[in-house]
Scaffold this active site. Sequence first.
Site, mmCIF file in Angstrom:
data_model
loop_
_atom_site.group_PDB
_atom_site.id
_atom_site.type_symbol
_atom_site.label_atom_id
_atom_site.label_comp_id
_atom_site.label_asym_id
_atom_site.label_seq_id
_atom_site.Cartn_x
_atom_site.Cartn_y
_atom_site.Cartn_z
ATOM 1 N N HIS A 53 0.875 -1.178 0.000
ATOM 2 C CA HIS A 53 0.000 0.000 0.000
ATOM 3 C C HIS A 53 0.907 1.220 0.000
ATOM 4 O O HIS A 53 1.902 1.264 0.720
ATOM 5 C CB HIS A 53 -0.872 -0.003 1.249
ATOM 6 C CG HIS A 53 -1.691 1.237 1.388
ATOM 7 N ND1 HIS A 53 -1.227 2.354 2.037
ATOM 8 C CD2 HIS A 53 -2.931 1.533 0.959
ATOM 9 C CE1 HIS A 53 -2.166 3.292 2.006
ATOM 10 N NE2 HIS A 53 -3.209 2.814 1.349
ATOM 11 N N VAL A 54 0.602 2.178 -0.830
ATOM 12 C CA VAL A 54 1.394 3.407 -0.828
ATOM 13 C C VAL A 54 0.506 4.576 -1.189
ATOM 14 O O VAL A 54 -0.241 4.538 -2.161
ATOM 15 C CB VAL A 54 2.615 3.323 -1.779
ATOM 16 C CG1 VAL A 54 2.219 3.082 -3.206
ATOM 17 C CG2 VAL A 54 3.477 4.555 -1.686
#
Length: 137
Positions: A53-54
């Site tokens: 996740h970013v």
Amino acid sequence: MTNPIEARYGFRDLFEAGCVDIAQPDVCVCGGLSELQRIAALASAHDVRVVPHVWGSGIALSAALHACSTLPLTPYALQPVPLQNEPVIEFDRTPNPLRDDLLTEPLTLRDGYVDVPAGPGLGVEVRLDVVDRYRVA
């Protein structure tokens, strides 16, 4: 999950309970690159795919790209198959000046791929004028 150790063992508990098909640890929240690798190893042991996740800055995206580049094919095969077993990354495209303006060379999507920055460290250079624009103290 408030600290890296809790994050790792929180993921472990979810994997052991069979609650996760795709794990999305955030390198900036879970404790950095080393801790993300530990979570990825736990995921691999439970046949769980990892898609980092970013969301945030260009620095966060670069760190996540580096982490993603080390992930194994899941499920393992002799050859990678795009969108089936090769590592993928969340690549948000909503306007975000800390991602789009912060780096001297923005990270861009080309033909469905984003290159992993190859320079020293995380491979990116920061524009100090942008840092100054968003400085709080």
